[in-house]
Write a protein that holds these residues in place. Structure first.
Motif, mmCIF file in Angstrom:
data_model
loop_
_atom_site.group_PDB
_atom_site.id
_atom_site.type_symbol
_atom_site.label_atom_id
_atom_site.label_comp_id
_atom_site.label_asym_id
_atom_site.label_seq_id
_atom_site.Cartn_x
_atom_site.Cartn_y
_atom_site.Cartn_z
ATOM 1 N N ILE A 9 75.583 39.674 32.523
ATOM 2 C CA ILE A 9 75.386 40.368 33.792
ATOM 3 C C ILE A 9 75.770 39.431 34.921
ATOM 4 C CG2 ILE A 9 73.720 41.419 35.358
ATOM 5 C CD1 ILE A 9 72.034 42.059 32.856
ATOM 6 N N CYS A 14 75.548 42.675 40.764
ATOM 7 C CA CYS A 14 74.632 43.763 40.416
ATOM 8 C C CYS A 14 73.839 44.234 41.632
ATOM 9 C CB CYS A 14 73.675 43.297 39.322
ATOM 10 S SG CYS A 14 72.538 44.581 38.782
ATOM 11 N N CYS A 58 79.152 50.892 34.555
ATOM 12 C CA CYS A 58 78.563 50.114 35.650
ATOM 13 C C CYS A 58 79.342 50.371 36.938
ATOM 14 C CB CYS A 58 78.574 48.628 35.313
ATOM 15 S SG CYS A 58 77.854 47.610 36.623
#
Length: 70
Positions: A9, A14, A58
């Protein structure tokens, strides 16, 4: 036997949509703010397709697997 894949990640990219945890609950939990926490970075063969789907979904491209480089 295929080589092990790892899930990563990009914490800076994010934004906490939580879609990854919805699509891959076997490997990803969410913290109290909705950001992903990896239970394990190794992706078992049985979850490889699910991991690829979560990576593709995503919205900010913050989730990756090492098999994307090929």
């Amino acid at each position: 036997m295929s080589r092990p894949r790892t899930l990563r990640i990009d914490r800076i990219a994010c934004t906490g949509h939580g879609l990854c945890a919805e699509l891959l609950p076997e490997l990803i939990d969410l913290d109290e703010w909705g950001y992903p926490i990896l239970q394990d970075t190794a992706v078992p063969d049985r979850l490889r397709a699910h991991a690829r789907r979560a990576v593709a979904a995503c919205p900010v491209l913050a989730l990756r697997t090492d098999d994307e480089r090929t």
